[in-house]
Design a protein around this motif. Structure first.
Motif, PDB file in Angstrom:
ATOM      1  N   VAL A  85       0.861  -1.199   0.000  1.00 16.64           N
ATOM      2  CA  VAL A  85       0.000   0.000   0.000  1.00 16.64           C
ATOM      3  C   VAL A  85       0.889   1.238   0.000  1.00 16.64           C
ATOM      4  O   VAL A  85       1.495   1.575   1.029  1.00 16.64           O
ATOM      5  CB  VAL A  85      -0.931   0.007   1.223  1.00 16.64           C
ATOM      6  N   PRO A  86       0.995   1.945  -1.122  1.00 17.81           N
ATOM      7  CA  PRO A  86       1.888   3.106  -1.207  1.00 17.81           C
ATOM      8  C   PRO A  86       1.647   4.138  -0.108  1.00 17.81           C
ATOM      9  O   PRO A  86       2.605   4.697   0.447  1.00 17.81           O
ATOM     10  CB  PRO A  86       1.578   3.685  -2.588  1.00 17.81           C
ATOM     11  N   ARG A 119      -2.886  -9.003  -6.679  1.00 18.47           N
ATOM     12  CA  ARG A 119      -2.426  -7.728  -7.220  1.00 18.47           C
ATOM     13  C   ARG A 119      -2.604  -6.641  -6.166  1.00 18.47           C
ATOM     14  O   ARG A 119      -3.563  -6.664  -5.392  1.00 18.47           O
ATOM     15  CB  ARG A 119      -3.177  -7.361  -8.505  1.00 18.47           C
ATOM     16  N   ASP A 120      -1.653  -5.694  -6.151  1.00 20.22           N
ATOM     17  CA  ASP A 120      -1.778  -4.589  -5.212  1.00 20.22           C
ATOM     18  C   ASP A 120      -2.753  -3.555  -5.760  1.00 20.22           C
ATOM     19  O   ASP A 120      -3.350  -3.739  -6.833  1.00 20.22           O
ATOM     20  CB  ASP A 120      -0.405  -3.986  -4.880  1.00 20.22           C
ATOM     21  N   GLY A 121      -2.900  -2.462  -5.040  1.00 12.87           N
ATOM     22  CA  GLY A 121      -3.866  -1.448  -5.439  1.00 12.87           C
ATOM     23  C   GLY A 121      -3.562  -0.777  -6.758  1.00 12.87           C
ATOM     24  O   GLY A 121      -4.458  -0.194  -7.376  1.00 12.87           O
ATOM     25  N   ARG A 122      -2.307  -0.872  -7.198  1.00 13.31           N
ATOM     26  CA  ARG A 122      -1.937  -0.287  -8.489  1.00 13.31           C
ATOM     27  C   ARG A 122      -2.006  -1.307  -9.611  1.00 13.31           C
ATOM     28  O   ARG A 122      -1.701  -0.994 -10.761  1.00 13.31           O
ATOM     29  CB  ARG A 122      -0.523   0.302  -8.395  1.00 13.31           C
ATOM     30  N   GLY A 123      -2.365  -2.543  -9.272  1.00 10.22           N
ATOM     31  CA  GLY A 123      -2.485  -3.586 -10.284  1.00 10.22           C
ATOM     32  C   GLY A 123      -1.230  -4.405 -10.493  1.00 10.22           C
ATOM     33  O   GLY A 123      -1.192  -5.253 -11.385  1.00 10.22           O
ATOM     34  N   HIS A 124      -0.203  -4.189  -9.687  1.00  6.59           N
ATOM     35  CA  HIS A 124       1.045  -4.927  -9.857  1.00  6.59           C
ATOM     36  C   HIS A 124       0.975  -6.288  -9.169  1.00  6.59           C
ATOM     37  O   HIS A 124       0.343  -6.451  -8.120  1.00  6.59           O
ATOM     38  CB  HIS A 124       2.216  -4.126  -9.295  1.00  6.59           C
ATOM     39  N   GLU A 125       1.645  -7.248  -9.782  1.00  6.74           N
ATOM     40  CA  GLU A 125       1.661  -8.623  -9.244  1.00  6.74           C
ATOM     41  C   GLU A 125       2.186  -8.635  -7.818  1.00  6.74           C
ATOM     42  O   GLU A 125       3.154  -7.949  -7.494  1.00  6.74           O
ATOM     43  CB  GLU A 125       2.512  -9.504 -10.162  1.00  6.74           C
ATOM     44  N   ASP A 173       4.244  -7.961 -14.583  1.00  3.85           N
ATOM     45  CA  ASP A 173       3.001  -8.155 -13.839  1.00  3.85           C
ATOM     46  C   ASP A 173       2.163  -9.327 -14.344  1.00  3.85           C
ATOM     47  O   ASP A 173       1.016  -9.495 -13.913  1.00  3.85           O
ATOM     48  CB  ASP A 173       2.159  -6.881 -13.884  1.00  3.85           C
ATOM     49  N   PHE A 174       2.683 -10.127 -15.262  1.00  9.34           N
ATOM     50  CA  PHE A 174       1.958 -11.289 -15.787  1.00  9.34           C
ATOM     51  C   PHE A 174       0.609 -10.889 -16.375  1.00  9.34           C
ATOM     52  O   PHE A 174      -0.415 -11.524 -16.124  1.00  9.34           O
ATOM     53  CB  PHE A 174       1.773 -12.341 -14.684  1.00  9.34           C
ATOM     54  N   LEU A 175       0.650  -9.833 -17.158  1.00  8.72           N
ATOM     55  CA  LEU A 175      -0.566  -9.391 -17.833  1.00  8.72           C
ATOM     56  C   LEU A 175      -0.763 -10.104 -19.162  1.00  8.72           C
ATOM     57  O   LEU A 175      -1.898 -10.251 -19.632  1.00  8.72           O
ATOM     58  CB  LEU A 175      -0.517  -7.878 -18.060  1.00  8.72           C
TER      59      LEU A 175
END
Length: 324
Positions: A85-86, A119-125, A173-175
């Protein structure tokens, strides 16, 4: 210039404990942060450093668990932090900087291993976010305190698991590729090594050195996501699912597992050095593809990859990390 990736003859080894790695040094007045310092290797690291007189701040996501774990331990202060969480990272850093205290040692120890896709709140793995991006942002935000120390060390706890994968700069991010929990873990642990290399190259002239390390195989809470097949894969159990004794599985005790990060953080043997990956309280060699138990892979000590990761990390966390 980064130090040579080759053993220095430390006199310690895989059975050395964190107490032995510290070598009786007095750390009175030394300010230290140990992420994840309330469980497993982090807890033993914080305990040993606190007993030596250091002021140890342990940021924790689970504060109830953390309070129980550190109760009665010397020199440890708890704080709140969630590395995914930034805003939590910024709040912790702002609070710490407001004290005006220097930061002599930052041990980026917290981590997750082989977890399901999150995924975190920014969408990163999730593994890349927790193990690397959170610590990248935290280190950047705590930079004024590290600079205030005049001479400081940043220690990134990586893993032998970095051998599983380099960083996929096109799709971290495995998108666009299928998620593989072990590839994701390997990529995040490679990132820990590259971050230390990139940081050390930028900060050496300022008196701040960075290290990365493999603590050894240890069964701690880090293994909470492993199923029966995973436990066999890492050598913890036999084919029948029975846990193997230490003399057969080769695992370390927690006291032995915490030794290398304590050594990297405090040993005068590493004065004037930095940017190296260590294991068993020693600077590791660059290993070959055929050696799956020792050394560091070439892709994890590539300066060009380190610079590329630095730029990618700045983009992913949405802020520059200016080392000045």
């Amino acid at each position: 210039m980064s130090s040579r990736q080759a053993p220095i003859g430390s006199g310690l080894g895989p059975k050395s404990t964190a107490e032995e790695a510290l070598g009786g040094r007095d750390l009175s007045g030394v300010e230290i942060i140990v992420t994840g310092g309330y469980a497993g290797l982090g807890l033993e690291t914080a305990r040993v450093l606190g007993n030596a007189g250091a002021n140890v701040v342990v940021p924790a996501r689970d504060e109830v668990k953390a309070r129980k774990a550190v109760e009665g331990l010397k020199g440890i202060t708890l704080a709140s932090l969630d590395l995914t969480v930034p805003a939590s990272i910024d709040a912790f850093a702002d609070s710490h900087l407001a004290t005006g205290r220097p930061l002599h040692i930052l041990i980026n120890n917290a981590g997750v291993m082989a977890s399901p896709l999150l995924r975190d709140g920014r969408g990163h793995e999730g593994q890349f976010s927790t193990n690397h991006l959170g610590h990248f942002q935290l280190t950047a935000r705590l930079w004024p305190a590290l600079r205030r120390a005049g001479s400081a060390r940043v220690v990134n706890v990586s893993s032998r698991g970095h051998r599983l994968a380099p960083v996929d700069f096109e799709d971290p991010d495995f998108l666009r590729r299928p998620y593989d929990k072990w590839v994701a873990y390997g990529q995040s642990k490679t990132a820990n090594i590259l971050f230390a290399l990139g940081l050390d190259r930028r900060a050496e002239a300022l008196g701040i050195r960075a290290f990365s390390l493999h603590p050894g195989g240890i069964l701690t809470d880090l293994a909470r996501h492993l199923d029966a097949a995973d436990l066999r894969r890492v050598g913890a159990t036999d084919e029948a699912g029975n846990f193997l004794p230490p003399e057969k599985n080769g695992f370390k005790t927690v006291e032995q597992g915490a030794a290398t990060q304590v050594w990297c953080a405090t040993s005068p043997q590493l004065d004037g050095m930095g940017g190296v990956y260590c294991e068993d309280c020693e600077v590791a060699e660059v290993g070959s593809d055929g050696d799956d138990r020792h050394g560091v892979r070439p892709w994890a000590v590539d300066p060009e990859a380190a610079d590329r990761l630095w730029r990618l990390s700045e983009q992913m966390v949405g802020r520059e990390f200016q080392v000045t």
